[in-house]
Design a protein around this motif. Structure first.
Motif, mmCIF file in Angstrom:
data_model
loop_
_atom_site.group_PDB
_atom_site.id
_atom_site.type_symbol
_atom_site.label_atom_id
_atom_site.label_comp_id
_atom_site.label_asym_id
_atom_site.label_seq_id
_atom_site.Cartn_x
_atom_site.Cartn_y
_atom_site.Cartn_z
ATOM 1 N N GLY A 97 0.937 -1.470 -0.080
ATOM 2 C CA GLY A 97 0.140 -0.071 -0.049
ATOM 3 C C GLY A 97 0.866 1.278 0.117
ATOM 4 O O GLY A 97 0.368 2.577 0.021
ATOM 5 N N SER A 98 2.181 1.290 -0.127
ATOM 6 C CA SER A 98 2.931 2.434 -0.014
ATOM 7 C C SER A 98 3.947 2.420 -0.684
ATOM 8 O O SER A 98 5.188 3.143 -0.528
ATOM 9 C CB SER A 98 3.343 2.794 1.536
ATOM 10 N N GLY A 99 4.005 1.739 -2.004
ATOM 11 C CA GLY A 99 5.308 1.682 -2.920
ATOM 12 C C GLY A 99 6.339 0.749 -2.541
ATOM 13 O O GLY A 99 7.331 1.094 -1.965
ATOM 14 N N THR A 100 6.109 -0.472 -3.068
ATOM 15 C CA THR A 100 7.181 -1.446 -2.897
ATOM 16 C C THR A 100 8.117 -1.718 -4.006
ATOM 17 O O THR A 100 9.307 -1.680 -3.906
ATOM 18 C CB THR A 100 6.401 -2.976 -2.669
ATOM 19 N N LEU A 101 7.342 -1.681 -5.109
ATOM 20 C CA LEU A 101 8.246 -2.044 -6.549
ATOM 21 C C LEU A 101 8.501 -0.902 -7.572
ATOM 22 O O LEU A 101 7.788 0.069 -7.388
ATOM 23 C CB LEU A 101 7.559 -3.220 -7.340
ATOM 24 N N CYS A 102 9.495 -0.955 -8.193
ATOM 25 C CA CYS A 102 9.894 -0.189 -9.073
ATOM 26 C C CYS A 102 8.518 0.307 -10.312
ATOM 27 O O CYS A 102 7.962 -0.728 -10.530
ATOM 28 C CB CYS A 102 11.193 -0.092 -9.787
ATOM 29 N N MET A 103 8.451 1.515 -10.550
ATOM 30 C CA MET A 103 7.410 1.791 -11.859
ATOM 31 C C MET A 103 8.443 1.277 -12.975
ATOM 32 O O MET A 103 9.348 1.759 -13.455
ATOM 33 C CB MET A 103 7.476 3.625 -11.683
ATOM 34 N N PRO A 104 7.682 0.544 -14.093
ATOM 35 C CA PRO A 104 8.001 0.151 -15.099
ATOM 36 C C PRO A 104 8.710 1.133 -15.867
ATOM 37 O O PRO A 104 7.920 2.076 -16.269
ATOM 38 C CB PRO A 104 7.026 -0.780 -15.750
ATOM 39 N N GLY A 105 10.119 1.263 -16.297
ATOM 40 C CA GLY A 105 10.322 2.278 -17.124
ATOM 41 C C GLY A 105 10.379 3.789 -16.271
ATOM 42 O O GLY A 105 10.618 4.505 -16.900
ATOM 43 N N GLY A 106 10.298 3.592 -15.046
ATOM 44 C CA GLY A 106 10.151 4.836 -14.355
ATOM 45 C C GLY A 106 11.481 5.571 -14.094
ATOM 46 O O GLY A 106 12.591 4.979 -14.509
ATOM 47 N N LYS A 107 11.743 6.572 -13.385
ATOM 48 C CA LYS A 107 12.831 7.170 -13.162
ATOM 49 C C LYS A 107 13.840 6.514 -12.076
ATOM 50 O O LYS A 107 13.232 5.869 -11.085
ATOM 51 C CB LYS A 107 12.495 8.692 -12.605
ATOM 52 N N ILE A 108 15.100 6.831 -12.268
ATOM 53 C CA ILE A 108 15.987 6.085 -11.323
ATOM 54 C C ILE A 108 17.111 7.088 -10.794
ATOM 55 O O ILE A 108 17.434 7.853 -11.652
ATOM 56 C CB ILE A 108 16.619 4.885 -12.192
ATOM 57 N N CYS A 109 17.837 6.821 -9.825
ATOM 58 C CA CYS A 109 18.957 7.673 -9.199
ATOM 59 C C CYS A 109 20.054 7.260 -10.243
ATOM 60 O O CYS A 109 20.431 6.030 -10.529
ATOM 61 C CB CYS A 109 18.996 7.329 -7.752
ATOM 62 N N SER A 110 20.776 8.331 -10.105
ATOM 63 C CA SER A 110 22.163 8.023 -11.147
ATOM 64 C C SER A 110 23.171 7.455 -10.318
ATOM 65 O O SER A 110 23.960 6.439 -11.092
ATOM 66 C CB SER A 110 22.579 9.524 -11.545
ATOM 67 N N ASP A 111 23.297 7.476 -8.985
ATOM 68 C CA ASP A 111 24.253 6.990 -8.248
ATOM 69 C C ASP A 111 23.719 5.887 -7.654
ATOM 70 O O ASP A 111 23.338 5.937 -6.415
ATOM 71 C CB ASP A 111 25.030 7.816 -7.361
ATOM 72 N N ARG A 112 23.411 4.399 -7.879
ATOM 73 C CA ARG A 112 23.091 3.558 -7.240
ATOM 74 C C ARG A 112 23.841 3.019 -6.070
ATOM 75 O O ARG A 112 23.083 2.591 -5.039
ATOM 76 C CB ARG A 112 22.628 2.393 -8.380
ATOM 77 N N SER A 113 25.179 3.161 -6.426
ATOM 78 C CA SER A 113 25.986 2.762 -5.387
ATOM 79 C C SER A 113 25.893 3.287 -3.947
ATOM 80 O O SER A 113 26.406 2.896 -2.774
ATOM 81 C CB SER A 113 27.604 2.598 -5.596
#
Length: 371
Positions: free
Chosen positions: A311-327
């Motif tokens: 109910g509060s956002g578990t999975l990523c949005m398909p094709g959605g925005k993403i942070c540039s520095d995953r590490s």
């Protein structure tokens, strides 16, 4: 003697030699492979093949840093078991059971049975509509993979001899709280202590089942700090973790750790390692900069609010925005760690000598044990 018969005899001899020379010349055991059971933290693509499952990660941005792109792993790159397989110097990453191509020689170095959103209890996972329960995962190993493995190796020995040099990794339990116990409503709910006792008792029976099938080397992954997940709205904007959820995880982890001591009498000639990923992740969250992280509160990807999955956002949005520095992020989506955190967990699991992180020995030492 016909050529076909001669070739058959040669092949049989080679198979028998493979069975005889499973150990290194220096007396150490050589890990032949891994069998993996559990939930999304160790799932590497089984849910891709479940038509009605809502718990899937076979789309971008999942796998953005994984060779070949999205694979069904619930992170940006490799998960913990991928990294452990590399540290054990296995020849390839472990294939998912549900993939139709996982048969024949592809099972020789192990199979991954894990299923995202599943738990220890069969009823856990109902919010995802379709999962492979832990009990079913074990049946898949017993009924399909183990006979196939015997056929491939051509060994006439019992299962305990056949798979003694395989590591059995079990990572489950968190969903039984997040997507089962804490979603329940009503006055008939068991107490947290009673629910946890049922979980650890059930898991103990499941581990014993694997033991009767021949498993001897186990790696048990703790439940992560449930109250620190970004999917909890109160965690955003730097809010502290929810202690009630973390207390539940701690209660389970204490019981899981105690199973290792009990197993000395219940599962003789077996060795179990408890990996305290709860502490490893908590240490990062408390002091992220010391490990090179900058954001321990927010997910890296844009998430989809989902009433079916928390109910509060578990999975990523398909094709959605993403942070540039995953590490620099601790969490990739609303629940799952980034590859950078998985590296921390796997490295400590393999090399740490702190019993607060791995108990009673580390995975490297487990691999060397001779049974």
């Amino acid at each position: 003697m016909g050529k076909r018969r001669a070739n058959g005899i040669i092949l049989l001899c080679l198979q028998l030699l493979a069975c005889l020379f499973e150990s290194r010349g220096d007396g150490r055991e050589k890990m032949r492979g891994m069998f993996i059971f559990g939930s999304s933290l160790v799932d590497n693509g089984n849910n891709n093949f479940l038509q009605d499952s809502l718990a899937k990660a076979d789309f971008f941005p999942y796998g953005i840093d994984f060779p070949g792109g999205p694979s069904g792993r619930f992170t940006n790159g490799k998960n913990v078991v991928d990294l452990l397989a590399e540290m054990l110097k296995l020849p390839r990453l472990i294939p998912p059971f549900s993939d139709p191509s996982t048969k024949g020689s592809r099972v020789i170095h192990g199979v991954n049975f894990a299923s995202g959103a599943s738990g220890i209890l069969d009823e856990t996972g109902f919010v995802a509509r379709q999962v492979i329960t832990l009990n079913q995962q074990i049946r898949n190993f017993e009924d399909i993979t183990l006979p196939e493995l015997k056929k491939q190796l051509g060994c006439k020995r019992g299962s305990s001899e056949l798979i003694k040099n395989y590591m059995f990794v079990v990572g489950t339990g968190g969903n039984d709280y997040s997507f089962n116990y804490f979603l329940r409503r009503g006055d008939n709910n068991p107490t947290l202590q009673a629910f946890t006792a049922n979980l650890t008792s059930s898991l103990s029976l499941q581990l014993k089942k694997l033991y009767t099938l021949g498993a001897r080397k186990f790696v048990l992954m703790s439940v992560n700090p449930l109250g620190c997940y970004p999917m909890l709205k109160t965690r955003r904007n730097g809010s502290s973790c929810i202690e009630a959820l973390n207390q539940a995880a701690t209660l389970f982890n204490d019981g899981l750790k105690s199973l290792i001591d009990v197993a000395k009498s219940d599962m003789q000639n077996s060795s179990l390692v408890f990996v305290n990923s709860y502490k490893i992740i908590s240490d990062i969250i408390e002091n992220p900069s010391t490990k090179g992280f900058k954001d321990a509160n927010n997910e890296c990807c844009e998430v989809v609010p989902s009433a079916q999955l928390g109910g509060s956002g578990t999975l990523c949005m398909p094709g959605g925005k993403i942070c540039s520095d995953r590490s620099a992020h601790v969490f990739f989506d609303g629940l799952h760690p980034t590859e950078a955190v998985n590296v921390e967990i796997a490295t400590k699991a393999f090399t740490s000598y702190l019993q607060t992180e791995v108990y009673p020995i580390n995975v490297y030492q487990l691999a060397k044990l001779k049974h």
